[in-house]
Design a protein around this motif. Structure first.
Motif, short mmCIF file in Angstrom:
data_model
loop_
_atom_site.label_atom_id
_atom_site.label_comp_id
_atom_site.label_asym_id
_atom_site.label_seq_id
_atom_site.Cartn_x
_atom_site.Cartn_y
_atom_site.Cartn_z
N SER A 79 0.84 -1.21 0.00
CA SER A 79 0.00 0.00 0.00
C SER A 79 0.87 1.26 0.00
N LYS A 80 1.99 1.22 0.69
CA LYS A 80 2.90 2.38 0.74
C LYS A 80 3.48 2.70 -0.64
N TYR A 81 3.84 1.64 -1.40
CA TYR A 81 4.49 1.83 -2.70
C TYR A 81 3.57 1.55 -3.89
N ASN A 82 2.27 1.41 -3.62
CA ASN A 82 1.27 1.20 -4.68
C ASN A 82 1.61 0.03 -5.60
N CYS A 83 1.98 -1.08 -4.99
CA CYS A 83 2.27 -2.30 -5.76
C CYS A 83 0.95 -3.02 -6.03
N HIS A 84 0.37 -2.74 -7.18
CA HIS A 84 -0.94 -3.26 -7.54
C HIS A 84 -0.91 -4.12 -8.79
N PHE A 85 0.24 -4.30 -9.38
CA PHE A 85 0.31 -4.92 -10.70
C PHE A 85 1.09 -6.23 -10.65
N LEU A 86 0.42 -7.30 -11.01
CA LEU A 86 1.01 -8.63 -11.02
C LEU A 86 1.85 -8.80 -12.29
N VAL A 87 3.13 -9.15 -12.11
CA VAL A 87 4.00 -9.36 -13.27
C VAL A 87 4.58 -10.78 -13.31
N TYR A 88 4.36 -11.55 -12.24
CA TYR A 88 4.93 -12.90 -12.21
C TYR A 88 4.19 -13.73 -11.16
N TYR A 89 4.00 -15.01 -11.46
CA TYR A 89 3.50 -15.93 -10.45
C TYR A 89 3.88 -17.37 -10.80
N GLU A 90 3.91 -18.18 -9.76
CA GLU A 90 4.14 -19.62 -9.87
C GLU A 90 3.07 -20.30 -9.04
N THR A 91 2.74 -21.54 -9.36
CA THR A 91 1.75 -22.28 -8.58
C THR A 91 2.39 -23.50 -7.93
N TYR A 92 1.85 -23.84 -6.76
CA TYR A 92 2.35 -24.97 -5.97
C TYR A 92 1.17 -25.74 -5.39
N LYS A 93 1.34 -27.03 -5.24
CA LYS A 93 0.32 -27.88 -4.65
C LYS A 93 0.34 -27.79 -3.13
N TYR A 94 1.53 -27.61 -2.57
CA TYR A 94 1.69 -27.61 -1.12
C TYR A 94 2.14 -26.24 -0.62
N ILE A 95 1.50 -25.78 0.45
CA ILE A 95 1.83 -24.47 1.01
C ILE A 95 3.28 -24.42 1.47
N SER A 96 3.79 -25.52 1.99
CA SER A 96 5.19 -25.52 2.47
C SER A 96 6.15 -25.24 1.32
N ASP A 97 5.87 -25.77 0.13
CA ASP A 97 6.72 -25.51 -1.03
C ASP A 97 6.61 -24.05 -1.46
N ALA A 98 5.40 -23.51 -1.42
CA ALA A 98 5.19 -22.11 -1.81
C ALA A 98 5.91 -21.16 -0.86
N ILE A 99 5.81 -21.43 0.42
CA ILE A 99 6.48 -20.56 1.41
C ILE A 99 7.99 -20.64 1.26
N LYS A 100 8.50 -21.83 1.04
CA LYS A 100 9.95 -21.99 0.83
C LYS A 100 10.41 -21.19 -0.38
N ARG A 101 9.64 -21.25 -1.47
CA ARG A 101 9.99 -20.51 -2.69
C ARG A 101 9.88 -19.01 -2.47
N GLU A 102 8.83 -18.56 -1.78
CA GLU A 102 8.68 -17.13 -1.49
C GLU A 102 9.90 -16.61 -0.73
N LYS A 103 10.32 -17.33 0.28
CA LYS A 103 11.49 -16.91 1.07
C LYS A 103 12.75 -16.88 0.20
N GLN A 104 12.88 -17.86 -0.68
CA GLN A 104 14.04 -17.90 -1.57
C GLN A 104 14.06 -16.65 -2.46
N ILE A 105 12.94 -16.35 -3.11
CA ILE A 105 12.87 -15.19 -4.01
C ILE A 105 13.09 -13.89 -3.24
N LYS A 106 12.50 -13.78 -2.05
CA LYS A 106 12.67 -12.56 -1.25
C LYS A 106 14.14 -12.30 -0.90
N SER A 107 14.92 -13.36 -0.81
CA SER A 107 16.34 -13.21 -0.44
C SER A 107 17.21 -12.76 -1.61
#
Length: 97
Positions: free
Chosen positions: A44-72
């Motif tokens: 909300s602070k930086y008006n990030c409203h536009f999706l430019v990339y996504y991946e899908t996962y069957k398991y939440i644990s895999d998605a969270i692991k990937r999110e943390k990897q990308i954030k780093s």
């Protein structure tokens, strides 16, 4: 039986100079909340409203692991990831809204 699908996604602002990485089980609802400003904080602070990339996962644990990897990662590495699937940085919101 309902099949679960989890998303790791990257949002940007209209100038495409800010990137935000997140995870969600409901991409449509999450986008609506980011766009409306209901989710307070970075997007909300930086008006990030536009999706430019996504991946899908069957398991939440895999998605969270990937999110943390990308954030780093560095900005450059995140840009390379986006470019690998969306080289023109087209806005992908309409795929969910």
């Amino acid at each position: 039986m309902k099949r679960h699908c989890y998303f790791v996604y990257i949002l940007t602002n209209k100038h495409k100079n800010v990137l935000y990485t997140g995870v969600s089980s409901d991409m449509k609802d999450r986008l609506i909340k980011h766009i409306s400003g209901e989710i307070k904080g970075f997007t909300s602070k930086y008006n990030c409203h536009f999706l430019v990339y996504y991946e899908t996962y069957k398991y939440i644990s895999d998605a969270i692991k990937r999110e943390k990897q990308i954030k780093s990662w560095s900005r450059k590495k995140k840009e390379e990831l986006i470019n690998s699937k969306n080289p023109e940085w087209k806005l992908l919101n309409d795929e969910f809204l």
